[in-house]
Design an enzyme around this catalytic site. Structure first.
Site, PDB file in Angstrom:
ATOM      1  N   ARG A  35       0.829  -1.219   0.000  1.00  0.00           N
ATOM      2  CA  ARG A  35       0.000   0.000   0.000  1.00  0.00           C
ATOM      3  C   ARG A  35       0.859   1.263   0.000  1.00  0.00           C
ATOM      4  O   ARG A  35       0.472   2.275  -0.596  1.00  0.00           O
ATOM      5  CB  ARG A  35      -0.933  -0.006   1.218  1.00  0.00           C
ATOM      6  N   LYS A 200     -16.991 -18.047   3.487  1.00  0.00           N
ATOM      7  CA  LYS A 200     -18.430 -17.969   3.748  1.00  0.00           C
ATOM      8  C   LYS A 200     -19.241 -17.403   2.592  1.00  0.00           C
ATOM      9  O   LYS A 200     -18.876 -16.392   2.004  1.00  0.00           O
ATOM     10  CB  LYS A 200     -18.672 -17.103   4.995  1.00  0.00           C
ATOM     11  N   GLY A 356      -7.800  -9.402   0.055  1.00  0.00           N
ATOM     12  CA  GLY A 356      -6.505  -9.686   0.679  1.00  0.00           C
ATOM     13  C   GLY A 356      -5.903 -11.024   0.320  1.00  0.00           C
ATOM     14  O   GLY A 356      -4.723 -11.119  -0.037  1.00  0.00           O
ATOM     15  N   GLY A 379     -12.380  -4.564   1.317  1.00  0.00           N
ATOM     16  CA  GLY A 379     -13.787  -4.237   1.545  1.00  0.00           C
ATOM     17  C   GLY A 379     -14.328  -3.238   0.548  1.00  0.00           C
ATOM     18  O   GLY A 379     -15.472  -3.344   0.097  1.00  0.00           O
TER      19      GLY A 379
END
Length: 398
Positions: A35, A200, A356, A379
Protein backbone atom coordinates in the site's frame (compact mmCIF):
# COMPACT_ATOMS: atom_id res chain seq x y z
CA UNK A 1 -13.21 17.74 -9.89
CA UNK A 2 -9.79 18.28 -11.46
CA UNK A 3 -7.90 15.56 -13.23
CA UNK A 4 -4.81 14.79 -11.19
CA UNK A 5 -2.49 14.31 -14.15
CA UNK A 6 -3.39 17.72 -15.61
CA UNK A 7 -3.17 19.66 -12.35
CA UNK A 8 -0.06 21.75 -11.66
CA UNK A 9 0.85 21.51 -7.98
CA UNK A 10 3.58 24.16 -8.11
CA UNK A 11 3.59 26.11 -4.84
CA UNK A 12 0.63 24.08 -3.52
CA UNK A 13 0.44 22.04 -0.32
CA UNK A 14 -1.36 18.86 -1.32
CA UNK A 15 -3.22 17.15 1.53
CA UNK A 16 -3.19 13.51 0.43
CA UNK A 17 -5.29 10.77 2.06
CA UNK A 18 -3.28 7.59 1.64
CA UNK A 19 -3.91 4.08 2.94
CA UNK A 20 -0.79 3.31 4.98
CA UNK A 21 -2.64 0.73 7.09
CA UNK A 22 0.19 -1.78 6.64
CA UNK A 23 0.95 -4.88 8.74
CA UNK A 24 3.74 -4.55 11.33
CA UNK A 25 5.57 -7.28 13.24
CA UNK A 26 6.32 -7.15 16.97
CA UNK A 27 9.44 -5.05 16.25
CA UNK A 28 7.36 -2.52 14.26
CA UNK A 29 8.90 -3.66 10.96
CA UNK A 30 6.58 -3.51 7.93
CA UNK A 31 5.84 -7.03 6.65
CA UNK A 32 4.02 -5.93 3.45
CA UNK A 33 4.59 -2.45 2.01
CA UNK A 34 2.29 -2.84 -1.03
CA UNK A 35 0.00 0.00 0.00
CA UNK A 36 2.89 2.38 0.66
CA UNK A 37 4.55 1.61 -2.67
CA UNK A 38 1.23 2.13 -4.43
CA UNK A 39 1.10 5.75 -3.22
CA UNK A 40 4.59 6.70 -4.46
CA UNK A 41 3.65 7.75 -8.04
CA UNK A 42 1.06 10.24 -6.71
CA UNK A 43 3.56 11.69 -4.22
CA UNK A 44 6.28 11.99 -6.88
CA UNK A 45 3.99 13.77 -9.36
CA UNK A 46 3.13 16.46 -6.77
CA UNK A 47 6.76 16.93 -5.75
CA UNK A 48 7.87 16.96 -9.39
CA UNK A 49 5.51 19.86 -10.09
CA UNK A 50 7.11 21.85 -7.27
CA UNK A 51 4.46 21.21 -4.64
CA UNK A 52 4.69 19.79 -1.13
CA UNK A 53 2.86 16.75 0.23
CA UNK A 54 1.05 16.27 3.54
CA UNK A 55 0.19 12.60 4.04
CA UNK A 56 -2.64 11.48 6.32
CA UNK A 57 -3.64 7.91 7.10
CA UNK A 58 -4.92 5.58 9.77
CA UNK A 59 -3.07 2.54 11.11
CA UNK A 60 -4.80 -0.30 12.93
CA UNK A 61 -7.67 0.11 15.34
CA UNK A 62 -6.58 2.22 18.32
CA UNK A 63 -9.25 2.16 21.02
CA UNK A 64 -9.19 5.36 23.07
CA UNK A 65 -6.61 7.78 21.76
CA UNK A 66 -2.87 7.54 21.04
CA UNK A 67 -1.16 4.15 21.34
CA UNK A 68 2.51 3.81 20.45
CA UNK A 69 2.03 0.53 18.57
CA UNK A 70 -0.31 2.32 16.16
CA UNK A 71 1.89 5.38 15.61
CA UNK A 72 2.69 6.23 12.00
CA UNK A 73 6.14 7.21 13.27
CA UNK A 74 7.04 3.51 12.77
CA UNK A 75 6.53 3.96 9.01
CA UNK A 76 8.86 6.96 8.69
CA UNK A 77 12.15 5.09 7.99
CA UNK A 78 10.57 3.04 5.19
CA UNK A 79 8.81 6.06 3.70
CA UNK A 80 12.21 7.77 3.46
CA UNK A 81 13.58 4.68 1.67
CA UNK A 82 10.71 4.82 -0.84
CA UNK A 83 11.40 8.53 -1.50
CA UNK A 84 15.22 8.75 -1.69
CA UNK A 85 16.56 12.29 -1.69
CA UNK A 86 13.23 13.74 -0.53
CA UNK A 87 13.06 15.47 2.88
CA UNK A 88 10.39 13.61 4.91
CA UNK A 89 9.16 15.11 8.18
CA UNK A 90 6.79 13.81 10.85
CA UNK A 91 4.16 15.62 12.92
CA UNK A 92 3.21 13.96 16.21
CA UNK A 93 -0.43 15.05 15.72
CA UNK A 94 -2.79 15.43 12.79
CA UNK A 95 -4.78 18.55 13.75
CA UNK A 96 -3.00 20.13 16.76
CA UNK A 97 -0.44 22.91 16.91
CA UNK A 98 2.49 20.72 15.87
CA UNK A 99 0.64 19.64 12.70
CA UNK A 100 -0.48 23.19 11.86
CA UNK A 101 3.02 24.62 12.35
CA UNK A 102 4.72 21.84 10.38
CA UNK A 103 2.24 22.17 7.49
CA UNK A 104 2.49 25.95 7.27
CA UNK A 105 6.32 25.81 7.26
CA UNK A 106 6.46 23.09 4.60
CA UNK A 107 8.74 23.91 1.69
CA UNK A 108 8.17 22.74 -1.90
CA UNK A 109 9.66 19.31 -2.54
CA UNK A 110 9.08 18.22 1.07
CA UNK A 111 6.82 15.52 2.51
CA UNK A 112 5.09 15.70 5.90
CA UNK A 113 3.58 12.57 7.47
CA UNK A 114 0.84 13.25 10.01
CA UNK A 115 0.17 11.09 13.08
CA UNK A 116 -2.58 8.44 13.00
CA UNK A 117 -5.99 9.97 12.19
CA UNK A 118 -7.75 7.38 14.36
CA UNK A 119 -6.10 8.69 17.50
CA UNK A 120 -9.15 10.98 17.33
CA UNK A 121 -12.54 9.27 17.60
CA UNK A 122 -13.91 12.06 15.41
CA UNK A 123 -12.22 10.50 12.36
CA UNK A 124 -14.36 7.36 12.29
CA UNK A 125 -17.46 9.32 13.32
CA UNK A 126 -17.12 11.50 10.21
CA UNK A 127 -17.03 14.60 12.40
CA UNK A 128 -17.38 17.79 10.35
CA UNK A 129 -15.40 20.05 12.68
CA UNK A 130 -12.51 17.58 12.74
CA UNK A 131 -12.57 17.36 8.92
CA UNK A 132 -12.50 21.15 8.67
CA UNK A 133 -9.42 21.33 10.91
CA UNK A 134 -7.67 18.78 8.71
CA UNK A 135 -8.65 20.69 5.57
CA UNK A 136 -6.87 23.85 6.77
CA UNK A 137 -3.50 22.07 6.53
CA UNK A 138 -3.49 21.97 2.70
CA UNK A 139 -4.43 23.95 -0.40
CA UNK A 140 -5.57 20.95 -2.44
CA UNK A 141 -7.22 17.67 -1.37
CA UNK A 142 -6.18 14.41 -3.03
CA UNK A 143 -7.87 11.13 -2.10
CA UNK A 144 -5.58 8.24 -3.02
CA UNK A 145 -6.90 5.73 -0.47
CA UNK A 146 -9.15 3.27 -2.30
CA UNK A 147 -8.82 0.82 0.59
CA UNK A 148 -10.86 3.20 2.78
CA UNK A 149 -13.21 4.58 0.10
CA UNK A 150 -16.13 2.60 1.54
CA UNK A 151 -15.80 4.34 4.92
CA UNK A 152 -17.73 7.55 5.58
CA UNK A 153 -14.91 8.93 7.73
CA UNK A 154 -13.81 12.53 8.18
CA UNK A 155 -10.67 12.25 6.04
CA UNK A 156 -12.31 10.26 3.24
CA UNK A 157 -15.89 11.46 2.85
CA UNK A 158 -16.37 14.71 4.77
CA UNK A 159 -13.20 16.74 4.15
CA UNK A 160 -13.71 17.23 0.39
CA UNK A 161 -16.56 19.72 0.95
CA UNK A 162 -14.03 22.22 2.35
CA UNK A 163 -12.23 22.42 -1.00
CA UNK A 164 -13.64 23.91 -4.22
CA UNK A 165 -14.31 21.38 -7.00
CA UNK A 166 -11.12 22.27 -8.86
CA UNK A 167 -9.08 21.64 -5.69
CA UNK A 168 -10.31 18.13 -4.88
CA UNK A 169 -9.36 15.08 -6.90
CA UNK A 170 -8.33 11.43 -6.95
CA UNK A 171 -4.67 10.47 -6.92
CA UNK A 172 -3.15 8.12 -9.51
CA UNK A 173 -3.83 5.00 -7.44
CA UNK A 174 -7.49 5.86 -6.83
CA UNK A 175 -7.95 6.70 -10.53
CA UNK A 176 -6.45 3.35 -11.54
CA UNK A 177 -8.62 1.46 -9.03
CA UNK A 178 -11.85 3.11 -10.17
CA UNK A 179 -10.97 2.77 -13.87
CA UNK A 180 -10.10 -0.93 -13.46
CA UNK A 181 -13.28 -1.70 -11.52
CA UNK A 182 -15.37 0.18 -14.10
CA UNK A 183 -13.65 -1.76 -16.90
CA UNK A 184 -14.99 -4.95 -15.33
CA UNK A 185 -18.47 -3.68 -14.45
CA UNK A 186 -19.26 -1.21 -17.22
CA UNK A 187 -16.90 -1.70 -20.17
CA UNK A 188 -17.11 -5.48 -20.03
CA UNK A 189 -15.66 -7.62 -22.82
CA UNK A 190 -17.45 -10.95 -22.95
CA UNK A 191 -17.39 -13.69 -21.83
CA UNK A 192 -17.09 -12.24 -18.31
CA UNK A 193 -16.10 -14.72 -15.59
CA UNK A 194 -16.18 -13.94 -11.87
CA UNK A 195 -14.18 -16.27 -9.61
CA UNK A 196 -15.26 -16.12 -5.97
CA UNK A 197 -13.66 -18.02 -3.11
CA UNK A 198 -13.17 -17.72 0.61
CA UNK A 199 -14.85 -19.22 3.62
CA UNK A 200 -18.43 -17.97 3.75
CA UNK A 201 -21.33 -17.51 1.36
CA UNK A 202 -22.65 -14.82 3.72
CA UNK A 203 -19.55 -12.65 3.06
CA UNK A 204 -20.16 -12.77 -0.69
CA UNK A 205 -23.95 -12.84 -1.03
CA UNK A 206 -24.33 -9.22 -2.18
CA UNK A 207 -21.54 -9.45 -4.75
CA UNK A 208 -22.99 -12.75 -6.04
CA UNK A 209 -26.45 -11.14 -6.41
CA UNK A 210 -25.00 -8.19 -8.33
CA UNK A 211 -22.77 -10.34 -10.56
CA UNK A 212 -25.66 -12.62 -11.54
CA UNK A 213 -26.94 -9.67 -13.59
CA UNK A 214 -23.56 -9.09 -15.23
CA UNK A 215 -21.38 -12.20 -15.47
CA UNK A 216 -21.57 -14.99 -18.03
CA UNK A 217 -19.81 -17.44 -15.69
CA UNK A 218 -19.60 -17.58 -11.91
CA UNK A 219 -16.97 -19.88 -10.41
CA UNK A 220 -17.36 -20.78 -6.74
CA UNK A 221 -14.42 -22.19 -4.74
CA UNK A 222 -13.00 -22.21 -1.25
CA UNK A 223 -14.88 -23.10 1.91
CA UNK A 224 -18.09 -21.48 0.67
CA UNK A 225 -18.39 -24.14 -2.04
CA UNK A 226 -19.30 -26.80 0.55
CA UNK A 227 -22.43 -24.89 1.57
CA UNK A 228 -23.53 -25.12 -2.09
CA UNK A 229 -22.61 -28.81 -2.23
CA UNK A 230 -24.58 -29.63 0.92
CA UNK A 231 -27.53 -27.63 -0.40
CA UNK A 232 -27.53 -29.96 -3.41
CA UNK A 233 -27.54 -33.02 -1.16
CA UNK A 234 -23.87 -34.00 -1.33
CA UNK A 235 -22.18 -35.44 1.78
CA UNK A 236 -19.46 -32.98 2.84
CA UNK A 237 -17.97 -34.69 5.92
CA UNK A 238 -16.50 -32.12 8.31
CA UNK A 239 -16.10 -29.48 5.59
CA UNK A 240 -16.97 -25.89 6.36
CA UNK A 241 -20.69 -25.20 5.97
CA UNK A 242 -23.11 -22.41 6.85
CA UNK A 243 -26.17 -24.47 7.77
CA UNK A 244 -28.40 -21.37 7.87
CA UNK A 245 -27.44 -20.48 4.26
CA UNK A 246 -28.45 -23.75 2.53
CA UNK A 247 -31.74 -22.31 1.23
CA UNK A 248 -29.91 -19.20 0.06
CA UNK A 249 -27.38 -21.33 -1.83
CA UNK A 250 -30.22 -23.12 -3.62
CA UNK A 251 -31.88 -19.79 -4.44
CA UNK A 252 -28.61 -18.59 -6.03
CA UNK A 253 -28.41 -21.77 -8.13
CA UNK A 254 -32.00 -21.27 -9.34
CA UNK A 255 -31.40 -17.55 -10.12
CA UNK A 256 -28.21 -18.32 -12.04
CA UNK A 257 -30.04 -20.84 -14.21
CA UNK A 258 -32.92 -18.43 -14.82
CA UNK A 259 -30.52 -15.65 -15.85
CA UNK A 260 -28.45 -17.92 -18.09
CA UNK A 261 -25.34 -17.65 -15.94
CA UNK A 262 -23.13 -20.74 -15.86
CA UNK A 263 -22.43 -21.35 -12.16
CA UNK A 264 -19.56 -23.76 -11.56
CA UNK A 265 -19.10 -25.60 -8.26
CA UNK A 266 -16.15 -27.95 -7.54
CA UNK A 267 -16.63 -31.57 -8.60
CA UNK A 268 -13.73 -32.96 -6.56
CA UNK A 269 -11.69 -31.97 -3.53
CA UNK A 270 -8.43 -32.48 -1.73
CA UNK A 271 -9.69 -33.62 1.68
CA UNK A 272 -7.85 -33.89 4.99
CA UNK A 273 -8.41 -35.73 8.26
CA UNK A 274 -7.61 -32.54 10.22
CA UNK A 275 -6.98 -28.84 9.68
CA UNK A 276 -3.19 -28.91 9.89
CA UNK A 277 -0.12 -28.79 7.61
CA UNK A 278 0.73 -32.41 8.48
CA UNK A 279 -2.78 -33.78 7.85
CA UNK A 280 -3.34 -36.99 5.89
CA UNK A 281 -4.86 -36.07 2.51
CA UNK A 282 -6.55 -37.68 -0.47
CA UNK A 283 -8.37 -36.62 -3.63
CA UNK A 284 -12.05 -37.55 -3.73
CA UNK A 285 -15.14 -36.87 -5.81
CA UNK A 286 -17.52 -34.40 -4.18
CA UNK A 287 -20.15 -37.15 -4.28
CA UNK A 288 -17.95 -39.10 -1.93
CA UNK A 289 -16.39 -36.98 0.85
CA UNK A 290 -15.95 -39.42 3.77
CA UNK A 291 -17.29 -38.76 7.27
CA UNK A 292 -14.70 -37.09 9.48
CA UNK A 293 -12.79 -35.59 6.52
CA UNK A 294 -12.86 -31.98 5.36
CA UNK A 295 -12.37 -30.39 1.95
CA UNK A 296 -9.47 -27.91 2.04
CA UNK A 297 -8.76 -27.42 -1.68
CA UNK A 298 -10.31 -28.03 -5.09
CA UNK A 299 -9.25 -31.20 -6.90
CA UNK A 300 -7.66 -31.79 -10.35
CA UNK A 301 -10.94 -32.36 -12.23
CA UNK A 302 -12.28 -29.08 -10.86
CA UNK A 303 -9.09 -27.28 -11.89
CA UNK A 304 -9.54 -28.65 -15.41
CA UNK A 305 -13.21 -27.60 -15.58
CA UNK A 306 -12.51 -24.11 -14.17
CA UNK A 307 -9.54 -23.75 -16.52
CA UNK A 308 -11.63 -24.24 -19.67
CA UNK A 309 -13.94 -21.42 -18.64
CA UNK A 310 -11.17 -19.06 -17.45
CA UNK A 311 -9.11 -19.47 -20.62
CA UNK A 312 -12.16 -18.71 -22.80
CA UNK A 313 -12.88 -15.46 -20.87
CA UNK A 314 -12.24 -11.88 -21.98
CA UNK A 315 -12.93 -10.23 -18.61
CA UNK A 316 -12.03 -11.85 -15.27
CA UNK A 317 -12.70 -10.78 -11.69
CA UNK A 318 -11.04 -12.89 -8.98
CA UNK A 319 -11.87 -12.44 -5.31
CA UNK A 320 -11.05 -15.21 -2.83
CA UNK A 321 -8.82 -18.31 -2.75
CA UNK A 322 -9.82 -21.83 -3.79
CA UNK A 323 -8.55 -23.47 -0.61
CA UNK A 324 -6.29 -23.08 2.43
CA UNK A 325 -3.38 -21.94 0.24
CA UNK A 326 -1.34 -20.87 3.28
CA UNK A 327 -0.63 -24.60 3.82
CA UNK A 328 1.44 -26.16 1.03
CA UNK A 329 -0.69 -29.29 0.78
CA UNK A 330 -3.79 -27.22 -0.02
CA UNK A 331 -2.42 -24.51 -2.31
CA UNK A 332 -2.57 -26.30 -5.66
CA UNK A 333 -6.08 -25.07 -6.54
CA UNK A 334 -5.38 -21.42 -5.78
CA UNK A 335 -2.01 -21.59 -7.55
CA UNK A 336 -3.60 -23.21 -10.62
CA UNK A 337 -6.31 -20.53 -10.79
CA UNK A 338 -3.66 -17.80 -10.47
CA UNK A 339 -1.70 -19.37 -13.34
CA UNK A 340 -4.85 -19.74 -15.45
CA UNK A 341 -5.84 -16.10 -14.90
CA UNK A 342 -2.29 -15.06 -15.88
CA UNK A 343 -2.46 -17.22 -19.01
CA UNK A 344 -5.84 -15.76 -20.00
CA UNK A 345 -4.44 -12.26 -19.45
CA UNK A 346 -1.47 -13.02 -21.71
CA UNK A 347 -4.00 -14.07 -24.37
CA UNK A 348 -5.74 -10.69 -24.19
CA UNK A 349 -8.24 -10.90 -21.31
CA UNK A 350 -8.58 -8.07 -18.77
CA UNK A 351 -8.13 -9.45 -15.25
CA UNK A 352 -8.74 -7.74 -11.93
CA UNK A 353 -7.58 -9.44 -8.73
CA UNK A 354 -8.84 -8.05 -5.42
CA UNK A 355 -9.31 -9.04 -1.79
CA UNK A 356 -6.51 -9.69 0.68
CA UNK A 357 -6.14 -13.45 0.16
CA UNK A 358 -6.28 -13.34 -3.65
CA UNK A 359 -3.71 -10.54 -3.70
CA UNK A 360 -1.51 -12.47 -1.25
CA UNK A 361 -1.79 -15.51 -3.54
CA UNK A 362 -0.72 -13.77 -6.76
CA UNK A 363 2.16 -12.19 -4.84
CA UNK A 364 3.16 -15.51 -3.26
CA UNK A 365 3.19 -17.28 -6.62
CA UNK A 366 5.04 -14.44 -8.37
CA UNK A 367 2.16 -13.63 -10.73
CA UNK A 368 1.15 -10.11 -9.64
CA UNK A 369 2.72 -8.58 -12.77
CA UNK A 370 1.04 -11.18 -15.02
CA UNK A 371 -2.53 -9.99 -14.36
CA UNK A 372 -4.03 -6.71 -15.59
CA UNK A 373 -4.60 -5.08 -12.20
CA UNK A 374 -4.12 -5.99 -8.55
CA UNK A 375 -6.43 -3.95 -6.30
CA UNK A 376 -5.33 -2.52 -2.95
CA UNK A 377 -8.92 -2.43 -1.72
CA UNK A 378 -10.49 -5.39 0.05
CA UNK A 379 -13.79 -4.24 1.54
CA UNK A 380 -13.94 -1.25 -0.79
CA UNK A 381 -13.63 -3.43 -3.89
CA UNK A 382 -16.29 -5.82 -2.60
CA UNK A 383 -18.72 -2.97 -1.95
CA UNK A 384 -18.00 -1.48 -5.38
CA UNK A 385 -18.97 -4.79 -7.00
CA UNK A 386 -21.99 -5.07 -4.72
CA UNK A 387 -23.22 -1.97 -6.54
CA UNK A 388 -22.88 0.38 -3.57
CA UNK A 389 -21.92 4.06 -3.79
CA UNK A 390 -18.57 4.46 -2.00
CA UNK A 391 -18.52 7.60 0.18
CA UNK A 392 -14.85 8.34 -0.59
CA UNK A 393 -15.58 8.38 -4.32
CA UNK A 394 -18.86 10.28 -4.14
CA UNK A 395 -17.29 13.02 -1.96
CA UNK A 396 -14.80 13.93 -4.69
CA UNK A 397 -16.99 13.47 -7.77
CA UNK A 398 -20.32 14.94 -6.65
Amino acid sequence: MSTFANYNFKGQRALVRVDFNVPLDDKFQITDDTRMRAAVPTIKKILGDGGSVILMSHLGRPKGGPEDKFSLRHLLPHLKELLPGTPVEFADDCIGESAVNAASALKPGTVLLLENLRFYKEEEKGDKAFAEKLSKLGDVYVNDAFGTAHRAHASTAVIAQFFPKDKRMFGLLMEAEVNSANKVLKDTQRPFTAILGGAKVSDKILIIENLLDRANNLIIGGGMAYTFLKAQGHPIGKSLCEEDKLDLANEILVKAKAKGVQLLIPVDSVVADKFAPDAATKEVSNDNIPDGWMGLDIGPKTIEAFGKVILASRTILWNGPMGVFEMEKFQQGTKAVAELVAKATAAGAFSLVGGGDSVAAVNQFGLADKVSYVSTGGGALLEFFEGKVLPGIAAVTE
